[in-house]
Design a protein around this motif. Sequence first.
Motif, short mmCIF file in Angstrom:
data_model
loop_
_atom_site.label_atom_id
_atom_site.label_comp_id
_atom_site.label_asym_id
_atom_site.label_seq_id
_atom_site.Cartn_x
_atom_site.Cartn_y
_atom_site.Cartn_z
N LEU A 177 -8.78 6.92 1.54
CA LEU A 177 -8.57 5.66 2.25
C LEU A 177 -8.49 4.55 1.22
CD1 LEU A 177 -8.48 4.63 5.25
CD2 LEU A 177 -10.86 3.94 4.89
N VAL A 178 -7.42 3.76 1.29
CA VAL A 178 -7.15 2.78 0.23
C VAL A 178 -7.21 1.37 0.79
CG1 VAL A 178 -5.42 1.93 -1.41
CG2 VAL A 178 -5.75 4.41 -1.09
N ASP A 179 -8.02 0.55 0.14
CA ASP A 179 -7.99 -0.90 0.30
C ASP A 179 -7.61 -1.49 -1.05
OD1 ASP A 179 -9.07 -1.84 3.05
OD2 ASP A 179 -10.45 -0.24 2.46
N PHE A 180 -6.69 -2.44 -1.04
CA PHE A 180 -6.18 -2.96 -2.31
C PHE A 180 -5.87 -4.43 -2.17
CE2 PHE A 180 -2.83 -3.99 -5.32
CZ PHE A 180 -3.23 -3.36 -6.48
N ASP B 17 -4.54 -2.55 3.50
CA ASP B 17 -5.76 -2.57 4.31
C ASP B 17 -5.98 -1.19 4.94
OD1 ASP B 17 -6.35 -5.26 3.83
OD2 ASP B 17 -5.04 -5.92 5.46
N ALA B 18 -7.01 -0.49 4.49
CA ALA B 18 -7.46 0.76 5.10
C ALA B 18 -6.30 1.71 5.39
CB ALA B 18 -8.25 0.47 6.37
N ALA B 19 -5.51 2.00 4.35
CA ALA B 19 -4.36 2.89 4.49
C ALA B 19 -4.69 4.28 3.97
CB ALA B 19 -3.17 2.32 3.73
N ARG B 20 -4.11 5.29 4.62
CA ARG B 20 -4.30 6.67 4.19
C ARG B 20 -3.06 7.47 4.55
NH1 ARG B 20 -8.56 11.13 6.69
NH2 ARG B 20 -7.75 12.91 5.49
#
Length: 333
Positions: free
Chosen positions: A144-147, A155-158
């Motif tokens: 889960l990626v926040d950047f 925002d909260a991508a996966r």
Amino acid sequence: MPTRFGYTLMTEQAGPKELVRYAVGAEEVGFDFEVSSDHYFPWLSAQGHAPYAWSVLGAVAHATERVDLMTYVTCPTIRYHPAVVAQKAATLQLLADGRFTLGLGAGENLNEHVVGEGWPAVGDRQAMLAEAIEIIRALHTGDLVDFRGDYFQVDAARIWDLPETVPLGVAVSGAQGIEEFGPLADHLIAVEPNPGLVDTWNATDGTGTIGIDSRAIGQIPMCWDRDRDAAVARAHDQFRWFSGGWDVNADLRTTAGFAAATQYVRPADVAESIPCGPDLDAVVDAVRPFWEAGFTDIALVQIGGESQAEFLETAAKPLLDKLRSAASGGGAQ
């Protein structure tokens, strides 16, 4: 490793169904890989096409079995958000059963201006590309990626459907680009047979030495035709934009701009830089500087959508035989 030769799915000069048909034909005659441009506009109106490359590649992935596939190249910064590029690259890799490489570049105004976000200066475009690669790499871990970056927010991508890996190539034109992107990419992409590019790549702290862990992937236009005059006329009509060089090509905004910028380019000028006509040995001589410079993969662009079927049926296989013989040290035959 033996030099590999590829076929270019030139989305600017053929429609989507035709491109899939040509992709199958290119595999059948023995090309090792296929690359696709990713354009919203053709370079010149005479080319006449610009289907969505990712839909075409999805269809090609199912219609072919052996050839490697690649974007040559996608810009993951303006027209596409890098989080979306990460998702569609992962999906395409699954459809292709591991045959896909994501080729990235800083883009051209011709394609990126359409979303109304303007056209940044070259330094900003390079910084945006580096940040986009960071996001794509992070999403391809499955986490889960926040950047929060200077240019992009995630925002909260996966990515939920994820292949084992998506190799990544980056288009560069000089030592500065390699210094910045070499450590971020798996493979080098370039359109000029400059041996200094390969030497510089191998000297960086990148992911590997070309010929061992990395590939150097080049591309060159040609215009085969039984009639040389017809080939020269077609190359001039559809590919004279190539003479402008990438410093110019990256900044022009429309097909009208390319037409105006190349209005004084003569057919003879095009014929000097692009092999035209039935002479396959001339094509070999034009391609030779790439493998001599250390390029491992070289994609051919056959100019003219209407010429693809005859090229694949008549000239492609003997040309591949000549190229492979010459690249292995046997000379053109």
